[in-house]
Every structure is written in C-alpha cells, then in structure tokens.
Design an enzyme around this catalytic site. Structure first.
Site, PDB file in Angstrom:
ATOM      1  N   ASP A 102       0.856  -1.185   0.000  1.00 56.37           N
ATOM      2  CA  ASP A 102       0.000   0.000   0.000  1.00 56.37           C
ATOM      3  C   ASP A 102       0.892   1.235   0.000  1.00 56.37           C
ATOM      4  O   ASP A 102       1.836   1.316   0.783  1.00 56.37           O
ATOM      5  CB  ASP A 102      -0.866  -0.007   1.264  1.00 56.37           C
ATOM      6  CG  ASP A 102      -2.313   0.312   0.966  1.00 56.37           C
ATOM      7  OD1 ASP A 102      -2.564   1.423   0.470  1.00 56.37           O
ATOM      8  OD2 ASP A 102      -3.177  -0.535   1.230  1.00 56.37           O
ATOM      9  N   ASP A 209      -3.156   4.676  -2.310  1.00 53.41           N
ATOM     10  CA  ASP A 209      -4.225   5.218  -1.477  1.00 53.41           C
ATOM     11  C   ASP A 209      -4.661   6.602  -1.967  1.00 53.41           C
ATOM     12  O   ASP A 209      -3.810   7.481  -2.173  1.00 53.41           O
ATOM     13  CB  ASP A 209      -3.679   5.318  -0.044  1.00 53.41           C
ATOM     14  CG  ASP A 209      -4.738   5.587   0.982  1.00 53.41           C
ATOM     15  OD1 ASP A 209      -5.569   4.705   1.207  1.00 53.41           O
ATOM     16  OD2 ASP A 209      -4.734   6.698   1.557  1.00 53.41           O
ATOM     17  N   GLU A 267      -6.430   4.183  -6.029  1.00 51.48           N
ATOM     18  CA  GLU A 267      -7.747   4.361  -5.426  1.00 51.48           C
ATOM     19  C   GLU A 267      -8.216   5.780  -5.744  1.00 51.48           C
ATOM     20  O   GLU A 267      -7.523   6.742  -5.442  1.00 51.48           O
ATOM     21  CB  GLU A 267      -7.649   4.161  -3.910  1.00 51.48           C
ATOM     22  CG  GLU A 267      -9.014   4.189  -3.249  1.00 51.48           C
ATOM     23  CD  GLU A 267      -8.954   4.479  -1.752  1.00 51.48           C
ATOM     24  OE1 GLU A 267      -9.878   4.075  -1.058  1.00 51.48           O
ATOM     25  OE2 GLU A 267      -7.994   5.135  -1.295  1.00 51.48           O
ATOM     26  N   HIS A 341     -11.191  -3.353   2.922  1.00 57.59           N
ATOM     27  CA  HIS A 341     -11.188  -2.972   4.344  1.00 57.59           C
ATOM     28  C   HIS A 341     -12.018  -1.712   4.620  1.00 57.59           C
ATOM     29  O   HIS A 341     -12.180  -1.343   5.776  1.00 57.59           O
ATOM     30  CB  HIS A 341      -9.749  -2.759   4.807  1.00 57.59           C
ATOM     31  CG  HIS A 341      -9.097  -1.614   4.104  1.00 57.59           C
ATOM     32  ND1 HIS A 341      -8.773  -1.646   2.756  1.00 57.59           N
ATOM     33  CD2 HIS A 341      -8.763  -0.380   4.526  1.00 57.59           C
ATOM     34  CE1 HIS A 341      -8.259  -0.493   2.407  1.00 57.59           C
ATOM     35  NE2 HIS A 341      -8.238   0.300   3.448  1.00 57.59           N
ATOM     36  N   ASP A 342     -12.502  -1.064   3.560  1.00 54.18           N
ATOM     37  CA  ASP A 342     -13.347   0.131   3.742  1.00 54.18           C
ATOM     38  C   ASP A 342     -14.806  -0.151   3.421  1.00 54.18           C
ATOM     39  O   ASP A 342     -15.657   0.716   3.624  1.00 54.18           O
ATOM     40  CB  ASP A 342     -12.887   1.260   2.800  1.00 54.18           C
ATOM     41  CG  ASP A 342     -11.513   1.786   3.135  1.00 54.18           C
ATOM     42  OD1 ASP A 342     -11.125   1.721   4.316  1.00 54.18           O
ATOM     43  OD2 ASP A 342     -10.822   2.255   2.208  1.00 54.18           O
TER      44      ASP A 342
HETATM   45  C1  NOJ Z   1      -8.352   5.033   1.840  1.00 53.17           C
HETATM   46  C2  NOJ Z   1      -8.034   3.846   2.693  1.00 53.17           C
HETATM   47  O1  NOJ Z   1      -8.455   2.687   2.035  1.00 53.17           O
HETATM   48  C3  NOJ Z   1      -8.718   4.075   4.005  1.00 53.17           C
HETATM   49  O2  NOJ Z   1      -8.717   2.934   4.823  1.00 53.17           O
HETATM   50  C4  NOJ Z   1      -8.063   5.250   4.676  1.00 53.17           C
HETATM   51  O3  NOJ Z   1      -8.777   5.583   5.846  1.00 53.17           O
HETATM   52  C5  NOJ Z   1      -8.034   6.477   3.771  1.00 53.17           C
HETATM   53  N1  NOJ Z   1      -7.716   6.175   2.414  1.00 53.17           N
HETATM   54  C6  NOJ Z   1      -7.017   7.467   4.268  1.00 53.17           C
HETATM   55  O4  NOJ Z   1      -5.725   6.982   4.036  1.00 53.17           O
END
Ligand code: NOJ
Length: 570
Positions: A102, A209, A267, A341-342
């Site tokens: 990551d 990210d 992302e 994970h989100d």
């Molecule tokens: C996206 C990540 O997937 C998430 O888990 C994180 O809180 C935010 N970006 C900030 O880095």
C-alpha cells in the site's frame, strides 16, 4: 507508445487483499501480524490467486490503522520487521505470487519526521505540507477562521490550527494525517525514491491510497455546503486536480512502472470511466487500473454521505458496471471489487446473509463479479462468505470513521438508532473483524484477546468449515479463479449486458472471436424464470460453471443461483 500493456501479466491476475491487523496473529497480542500472514501462504496458494495486496504495515501511530505512516522505510513492530517482509516477498515469489504494498502518499502521519520539521515555519520542509493563514478578517484559531470550509472525510474541519505558528495545516482525513504538498518537486522526488527502494527490495507494485487527491486545484477555495452540515463535503472539489496526470506520468517514469511491469492500482474517489480511461490507457504510461467508488455509492441517497442508506436497485448496479466495461473496452483497464477494508461484506450489503441463503448468495455475487472484464480482487474472508459484524452498540466500533460520523451526525441531530443502522450496513469495521480460521477459541486468529471482536458466527463461518464444504463458497472462488486463468474469453472477451432493466436477473455475455459465454444469475432469494425467447442458444448451451441438479431445469433459477454457459458457436 505501442499496445504493450495488452498482454501484461497483471491483466490476467486475481488479487487477494490482506488487512494485516485482522488476518492472523502469531504472538497472541490480539493484532494480526506478518508472521501470521507468513503462516497462511498455503491458503492463498490453494485459492489460486496471483497477487497479494497487503494493507499498510509501515511504522505508524495507528490513528487510521496504518494509513497514517510515520516512516515509509520501517515496519511497525506491531506487525513485525523488515526481515519478515523480505521473507514474505521470498515466500510469495517461490509460490509464483507477487507482493503489492500500500502506498499512502497523499498524506503522512503528523508524527512523520517530514511533518515534525515542517511545523517550524523556518524549516525547508515547511512547504512540504499545506500550511495556510487564517481566513482574511478572522482571528487565527477563532470560529470560522479556517482557510477554507472543507470538511475532513472523518468529520470536522479539514484544517487544524497550530498555536505555535498561528497557521493551519490541511488534513483531508484525520488531523493526524496531514496532506503532502505535491506541488513541491522535493516531495515528489522523496516519494519516488521511497517507491524505488521498495521495488529494489522485491516488491512488485503498489496500491495507491486516494491517489487522485494528490493534485489540488489552486487556489484552495470554499466548496458547496450540504444543508445541516457545517463543512463542505464536495469531493469533486478536491479530487482529480489539474496536475494529476502529470504527476502520475512523472511517477511512472521515475519508478519505472511501465518499464518494469509493476502492478499499480490507484484508489480514486469521484472517478468516472472517462477519468479511468485517461489514467489507465495502454497508450500512456500512467497507472494499471483504478478503484472507482461509483458502484459503491448506489445504496446511498444522492448527494448525501454513505451512511444515508438507500435500497440498492439492481438495474443501477448492473448498468454502472456495464458503463465501466464499455468505457474501458478499448482503452484502459478495470478493477473489479465488492469488498475491501473500507467496504462492508457484500452478502450483507446487497444480498441475503441468512443461514438459508448465505452460501448461494456469496457464490452469485462472486460469479457476476469474476465474469466481468478486468482484474478481480478478493478481500480476506470474502472467499469463505463472511458477513457483516452485527454490532449493536456504538462502543463496539473501533474505526476512526465510525467515531467521526457518530460525533458529526449526533451534532446534526441524527438519532442514535439511525446512526447505528447506517454503521451496521456500511461501517468499515464490518470487514475488519478478525479472520476466523477455525471454530476453536479466538477463531484460530489469536490466542489472546482480539483487537476487534470476532463475528458471532465464527464457529460456523470459518476457513476450516468453508474448505471442507464440497460445493461451498471457497470451492466456488477457486473455480472462478481457475476459469479466468484457463479461458482467454474470461480475461479478454467483450462484455455485453442483457436484460438491463430486469430487477432480479443479472445476465451478460462475454465474447472473443467464436467463443461466447453467457452468465445468468438470480440475484434474489426467490425462484426466478429465465426469458428463454430473449436468450437464444441457451437451451443447447453447455454449463461451464454452476452445474447442479437444479441446472437441468434450464428455465428456472433457484434463489441466488448463478450459471456460466458456453453457447454453441455457429
Ligand atoms: C483510503 C483507505 O483505504 C482508508 O482505509 C483510509 O482511511 C483512507 N484512504 C485514508 O488513508
């Protein structure tokens, strides 16, 4: 540039994501770690995945579970050591798998040395972050004095006042995650050097990210306000800034991304197929693929945030994926995901997680996703059909986003039951509960007390049970991954959505030269009939995946039944 990305290795790959904190704990402290990951490489190999994407294990105060990095060159002792990462790289490579790390470089931790230096206005790192004076006419630190009205994604203002210098710094996420200033070439050079250091160590690529937040539109200016909330949540104002393409291209060259065939996925909040085409085109060396959020926002009220729940209308989801398939059919590449994970567990979010339907439902969602064109992602636990955490009190949530939303919504007058309802469906902790490996104590995840409770159903839904189930979710994922590896039409075939308005069925074809696959799935908990007249050739087609006693009745799909057919050619 030529078409050389057309056959690049990662376009045939399936990715498995590990959230290390919740995967496997080797030392009994209740938190997953790298030795835990190392002890389960056989699981990944048996599943058949090609790439492991590891969420952050770098040194971090863990304000956002590692997405706040204080040293990019060090592993957090919570997770292990650099030697463990080396062992992981070697272990994966020996099994023919790759490691993707990551890359969190829109922001650092406020405990990163760059930021602690930057706090001094005289430091040459001052300009590495977004420091701004108070709004004109306002006393620094007073109400409404923030330089812009931007809200942080985790609640409150996106600006933190710094008493010592009388200025504010920008943090689009928590106040412990200050945004880096990518306008400064020294920042960019430092990031590229760090990326090269990891690639030289053997890492095969990066999941980037919130990468489309790195270029900010200048000057930083106020955004639209949503009624009821004091700060602007206008994501489009902060995403896809004017220099993004330039930065991505510069990074590509500096790190040798295209040249070394590194895996990259960016992302990208607020990204459309047009953005993705621009950033992932095979004709320009930028990124491999992007994670969009469009399909993840179809179960929320338009214009509201993700916790304002709306029931998913299946045709919206089918059409959105089709839009991306069509948009990137000739240029660019898709990533395919339901969970990470989100995001919560797909069966609970869009499907039916009751004991009666859970397995079939998990298989149906997996089938439709993995039969699209693009690179599929499997998030830990998805391959055993895990469901949401089922938390019923606010105290059970550990996530900074959940806490921020609770505070913000409470201040806006939202009743607790409504907050809990939103979090119960969409909260990020739903996917962060520990991986249940067995029915034993601690679910085989830990011998200690897990940092987040295991799912209440861990005795039933766990790896041992899933692997032993002959026709279960695990076997189905293995089949889907095998199918992608074996059939060129799954990797490359053109996509066509059929019956777009049907509210129960998900039907599409994939075609490559003479070969045509037809995917039919019943996305409900009731029986569904197939409109045979609209699906010519189905009667005589061969079932490639999903054959069962039920499939001998071609016309009727059982609840959550999904089949993949090969249509006879000619
Ligand atoms: C996206 C990540 O997937 C998430 O888990 C994180 O809180 C935010 N970006 C900030 O880095």
């Amino acid at each position: 540039m030529d078409n050389s990305l057309e056959d690049v290795w990662w376009r045939s790959a399936v990715v498995y994501q590990i959230y290390p904190r919740s995967f496997a704990d080797s030392d009994g402290d209740g938190i997953g770690d790298l030795r835990g990951v190392l002890s389960h490489l056989d699981h990944l190999e048996a599943l058949g995945v090609d790439v492991l994407w590891l969420s952050p294990v770098f040194a971090s105060p863990q304000d956002d579970n590692g997405y706040d990095i204080s040293d990019y060159y060090a592993v957090d002792p919570l997770f292990g050591t650099l030697a463990d990462v080396d062992e992981l790289i070697a272990g994966l490579h020996a099994r023919g798998m790759k490691l993707v790390m990551d890359l969190v470089v829109n922001h650092t931790s406020d405990e990163h040395a760059w930021f602690t230096e930057s706090r001094d206005p005289a430091s040459d790192k001052r300009d590495w972050y977004w420091w701004r004076p108070a709004r004109e006419g306002f006393e620094p630190g007073s109400e409404g004095a923030e330089p812009t009205n931007w809200g942080s994604f985790f609640g409150g203002s996106a600006w933190q006042f710094d008493e010592a210098s009388g200025q504010y710094y920008l943090h689009l996420f928590s106040r412990k995650q200050p945004d880096l200033n990518w306008e400064n070439p020294d920042v960019r050079a430092a990031v590229y050097a760090m990326m090269n250091w990891w690639v030289d160590r053997g890492v095969d690529g990066f999941r980037m990210d919130v990468i489309n937040l790195i270029s900010k539109t200048l000057p930083l200016a106020d955004g639209e306000l949503t009624p009821g909330f004091p700060y602007s949540q206008e994501i489009t104002r902060v995403a896809n800034g004017p220099r993004l393409t330039e930065f991505l291209e510069e990074m590509n060259v500096a790190v040798g991304i295209t040249e070394r065939q590194l895996f990259t996925v960016g992302e990208m909040l607020a990204s459309t197929p047009a953005h993705a085409r621009e950033y992932t085109s095979q004709f320009h060396p930028r990124l491999g693929m992007v994670f969009t959020f469009e399909h993840m926002s179809l179960d929320q009220e338009p214009g509201a945030n993700k916790f304002a729940l709306k029931k998913l209308h299946l045709p919206d989801l089918k059409r959105n994926l089709a839009l991306w398939q069509d948009g990137l059919a000739d240029e660019g590449w898709n990533s395919l995901y339901w969970e990470n994970h989100d995001q919560p567990r797909v069966i609970s979010r869009f499907g039916d997680d009751s004991p009666r339907h859970r397995v079939a439902c998990a298989k149906a969602w997996a089938t439709v996703l993995h039969l699209h064109r693009g690179t599929p992602y499997v998030y830990q636990g998805e391959e055993i059909g895990m469901i949401n955490a089922g938390f019923s009190t606010i105290e059970q949530y550990a996530d900074i986003e959940a806490k921020g939303w609770h505070a913000m919504a409470t201040a806006a007058g939202t009743p607790l039951e409504a907050i809990l309802a939103g979090l119960g469906v969409k909260g990020r902790d739903n996917a962060r509960t520990p991986m249940p490996w067995s029915a034993g104590p601690g679910g085989g995840f830990t011998t200690g007390t897990p940092w987040l409770p295991l799912n209440a159903d861990a005795e039933v839904i766990n790896v041992d049970a899933a692997v032993a189930e002959p026709d279960g979710v695990w076997q189905h994922y293995r089949e889907l991954i095998r199918l992608r590896h074996e059939l060129e039409v799954v990797r490359k075939g053109r996509f066509e959505l059929l019956l777009p308005d049907d509210e129960k069925l998900w039907v599409f074809t994939r075609s490559l030269a003479e070969e045509v696959l037809l995917v039919v799935a019943n996305m409900t908990s009731e029986l569904a009939g197939l409109p045979m007249a609209e699906l010519p050739g189905l009667e005589d087609a061969e079932v490639v995946l999903g054959a069962s006693a039920a499939s001998s009745d071609v016309q009727t799909l059982q609840p959550w039944e999904a089949r993949v057919y090969r249509l006879a050619s000619g």
